[in-house]
Design a protein around this motif. Structure first.
Motif, short mmCIF file in Angstrom:
data_model
loop_
_atom_site.label_atom_id
_atom_site.label_comp_id
_atom_site.label_asym_id
_atom_site.label_seq_id
_atom_site.Cartn_x
_atom_site.Cartn_y
_atom_site.Cartn_z
N ARG A 117 -82.00 -49.30 -46.27
CA ARG A 117 -81.86 -48.56 -44.99
C ARG A 117 -83.20 -47.98 -44.55
O ARG A 117 -83.90 -47.35 -45.33
CB ARG A 117 -80.82 -47.45 -45.14
N LEU A 118 -83.56 -48.26 -43.34
CA LEU A 118 -84.81 -47.81 -42.71
C LEU A 118 -86.05 -48.58 -43.19
O LEU A 118 -86.85 -49.02 -42.38
CB LEU A 118 -85.04 -46.31 -42.93
N VAL A 119 -86.20 -48.73 -44.53
CA VAL A 119 -87.43 -49.34 -45.03
C VAL A 119 -87.53 -50.83 -44.73
O VAL A 119 -88.61 -51.42 -44.76
CB VAL A 119 -87.57 -49.12 -46.55
N ALA A 120 -86.39 -51.48 -44.41
CA ALA A 120 -86.41 -52.91 -44.11
C ALA A 120 -86.79 -53.19 -42.66
O ALA A 120 -86.74 -54.34 -42.22
CB ALA A 120 -85.05 -53.53 -44.43
N GLN A 146 -75.84 -49.71 -53.53
CA GLN A 146 -77.22 -49.89 -53.96
C GLN A 146 -78.04 -50.60 -52.88
O GLN A 146 -79.19 -50.25 -52.62
CB GLN A 146 -77.26 -50.70 -55.27
N PHE A 147 -77.43 -51.58 -52.25
CA PHE A 147 -78.10 -52.32 -51.17
C PHE A 147 -78.45 -51.39 -50.02
O PHE A 147 -79.57 -51.40 -49.50
CB PHE A 147 -77.19 -53.45 -50.69
N ILE A 148 -77.48 -50.56 -49.64
CA ILE A 148 -77.71 -49.61 -48.54
C ILE A 148 -78.84 -48.64 -48.91
O ILE A 148 -79.75 -48.37 -48.11
CB ILE A 148 -76.42 -48.84 -48.22
N LYS A 149 -78.78 -48.12 -50.12
CA LYS A 149 -79.78 -47.15 -50.58
C LYS A 149 -81.20 -47.74 -50.56
O LYS A 149 -82.16 -47.07 -50.16
CB LYS A 149 -79.43 -46.68 -51.99
N ASP A 150 -81.32 -48.99 -50.99
CA ASP A 150 -82.64 -49.59 -51.16
C ASP A 150 -83.22 -50.19 -49.88
O ASP A 150 -84.41 -50.51 -49.85
CB ASP A 150 -82.59 -50.68 -52.24
N ALA A 207 -91.69 -43.18 -63.37
CA ALA A 207 -92.97 -43.35 -62.69
C ALA A 207 -93.16 -44.80 -62.26
O ALA A 207 -93.61 -45.09 -61.14
CB ALA A 207 -94.11 -42.92 -63.61
N VAL A 208 -92.78 -45.72 -63.16
CA VAL A 208 -92.91 -47.14 -62.84
C VAL A 208 -91.96 -47.54 -61.71
O VAL A 208 -92.34 -48.22 -60.76
CB VAL A 208 -92.64 -48.00 -64.09
N GLN A 209 -90.70 -47.05 -61.82
CA GLN A 209 -89.73 -47.39 -60.78
C GLN A 209 -90.12 -46.79 -59.44
O GLN A 209 -89.93 -47.40 -58.39
CB GLN A 209 -88.34 -46.88 -61.19
N GLY A 210 -90.66 -45.57 -59.49
CA GLY A 210 -91.06 -44.93 -58.24
C GLY A 210 -92.20 -45.65 -57.55
O GLY A 210 -92.36 -45.55 -56.35
N SER A 211 -93.00 -46.38 -58.31
CA SER A 211 -94.14 -47.08 -57.73
C SER A 211 -93.75 -48.48 -57.23
O SER A 211 -94.55 -49.16 -56.62
CB SER A 211 -95.25 -47.20 -58.78
N ARG A 212 -92.51 -48.91 -57.50
CA ARG A 212 -92.06 -50.23 -57.09
C ARG A 212 -91.68 -50.23 -55.62
O ARG A 212 -91.15 -49.25 -55.10
CB ARG A 212 -90.86 -50.68 -57.92
N GLY A 213 -91.95 -51.34 -54.95
CA GLY A 213 -91.58 -51.46 -53.55
C GLY A 213 -90.08 -51.70 -53.39
O GLY A 213 -89.41 -52.12 -54.34
N TRP A 214 -89.56 -51.44 -52.21
CA TRP A 214 -88.12 -51.60 -51.99
C TRP A 214 -87.70 -53.07 -52.15
O TRP A 214 -86.59 -53.35 -52.57
CB TRP A 214 -87.73 -51.07 -50.61
N ASP A 230 -88.76 -55.13 -54.38
CA ASP A 230 -88.52 -55.37 -55.81
C ASP A 230 -87.17 -54.81 -56.24
O ASP A 230 -86.48 -55.41 -57.07
CB ASP A 230 -89.63 -54.72 -56.64
N LYS A 231 -86.82 -53.66 -55.69
CA LYS A 231 -85.53 -53.05 -56.05
C LYS A 231 -84.37 -53.90 -55.55
O LYS A 231 -83.38 -54.10 -56.25
CB LYS A 231 -85.45 -51.64 -55.46
N VAL A 232 -84.49 -54.42 -54.33
CA VAL A 232 -83.43 -55.26 -53.78
C VAL A 232 -83.31 -56.56 -54.58
O VAL A 232 -82.20 -57.07 -54.79
CB VAL A 232 -83.71 -55.56 -52.29
N ALA A 233 -84.45 -57.07 -55.03
CA ALA A 233 -84.43 -58.30 -55.81
C ALA A 233 -83.65 -58.15 -57.11
O ALA A 233 -83.16 -59.13 -57.67
CB ALA A 233 -85.86 -58.76 -56.10
N ASP A 234 -83.53 -56.91 -57.59
CA ASP A 234 -82.79 -56.65 -58.83
C ASP A 234 -81.28 -56.63 -58.63
O ASP A 234 -80.53 -56.62 -59.60
CB ASP A 234 -83.23 -55.31 -59.43
#
Length: 272
Positions: free
Chosen positions: A237-240, A231-235, A92-99, A101-105
């Motif tokens: 693609r499109l949303v950037a 992981q980079f592609i997944k996080d 739930a927490v991960q799903g609420s994170r913006g892309w 934040d995911k890329v920053a990881d």
């Protein structure tokens, strides 16, 4: 006839009956005082006092050990429930994170957007060859036509000016060092070919074997099998994208640099 001398008188035999009435029944009033007989069973503790008392009944001692079976099962159920709840919270927490934040990881990703560099964030349309801050570029002024990015794999370098426009539309641009072994190029190709909002091409003078970029973000590595690429592609693609819902089709499909002036040969569409 002579007379016999009388012998001793015979005493009739008698039967002794104890503790009975005349009818042979036990007396109703109990034994007479002082009469010999058995004492009534005493109620005192065994081994104390006179007479034989009733044998004490040994109480059944309940086992002092616990039955751990049900307790263990209950504990296991609680543990499983806790894990399920914990995993649910994490998702739930991960799903609420913006892309972002995911890329920053992702270790090694450079966030050029955070630099607020006007040369990188510029979105102007300009004709002819342009200079870029990074190599490969991750943003900046670009040609009015984007490079077709519907899973296109180009076997020759493409113009930066077209590719940057594709990044603006949300595409992931996978580049690799010219001369990279064919089997390694094939690994990268499988990540791109036929997938919308992706394109791939060799890049002259690349300092790493692979560089993957979207608008404002870049990841470089020497390993084509690096899991960070996927992981980079997944996080990203499109949303950037800087232009949501912008197309990746009907773009430029030619390779090589842009012309110094005028329209670029091979144009099949223009951008916005």
């Amino acid at each position: 006839m002579s007379m016999s001398t009388p012998g001793p008188e015979r005493v009739p035999s008698s039967v002794k009956v104890g503790k009975t009435t005349g009818q042979g029944k036990p007396p109703t009033g109990g034994s007479r005082p002082g009469a010999p007989g058995k004492k009534p069973a005493g109620k005192g503790p065994a081994g104390k006092g006179g007479g034989k008392g009733r044998k004490p009944i040994t109480p059944v001692k309940a086992s002092g050990g616990r039955n751990w079976g049900p307790i263990a099962v209950a504990g296991a159920v609680i543990a499983v429930a806790a894990v399920i709840i914990g995993v649910g919270v994490v998702y739930a927490v991960q799903g609420s994170r913006g892309w972002e934040d995911k890329v920053a990881d992702i270790q090694g990703v450079v966030n050029y957007r955070a630099q607020n560099n006007a040369a990188i964030m510029a979105q102007d349309h300009k004709q002819g060859p342009l200079q870029y801050v990074t190599s490969p570029p991750v943003g900046g002024a670009h040609n009015s036509a984007w490079q077709n990015c519907m899973g296109d794999v180009y076997d020759q370098p493409i113009a930066n000016e077209h590719a940057v426009h594709s990044l603006e539309h949300g595409a992931v641009w996978v580049t690799y060092k010219q001369g990279l072994a064919a089997d390694q190029v094939e690994v990268l190709k499988q990540k791109v070919q036929g997938k919308e909002y992706m394109l791939m091409s060799p890049y002259a003078g690349l300092d790493k074997n692979v560089s993957v970029q979207v608008w404002g973000y870049q990841l470089k590595t020497d390993d084509v099998n690096d899991s960070r690429i996927d992981q980079f592609i997944k996080d990203t693609r499109l949303v950037a994208t800087l232009e949501p819902n912008a197309a990746c089709s009907s773009g430029n499909t030619t390779t090589g640099p842009v012309q110094a002036a005028g329209a670029t040969p091979g144009m099949t569409g223009t951008g916005s």
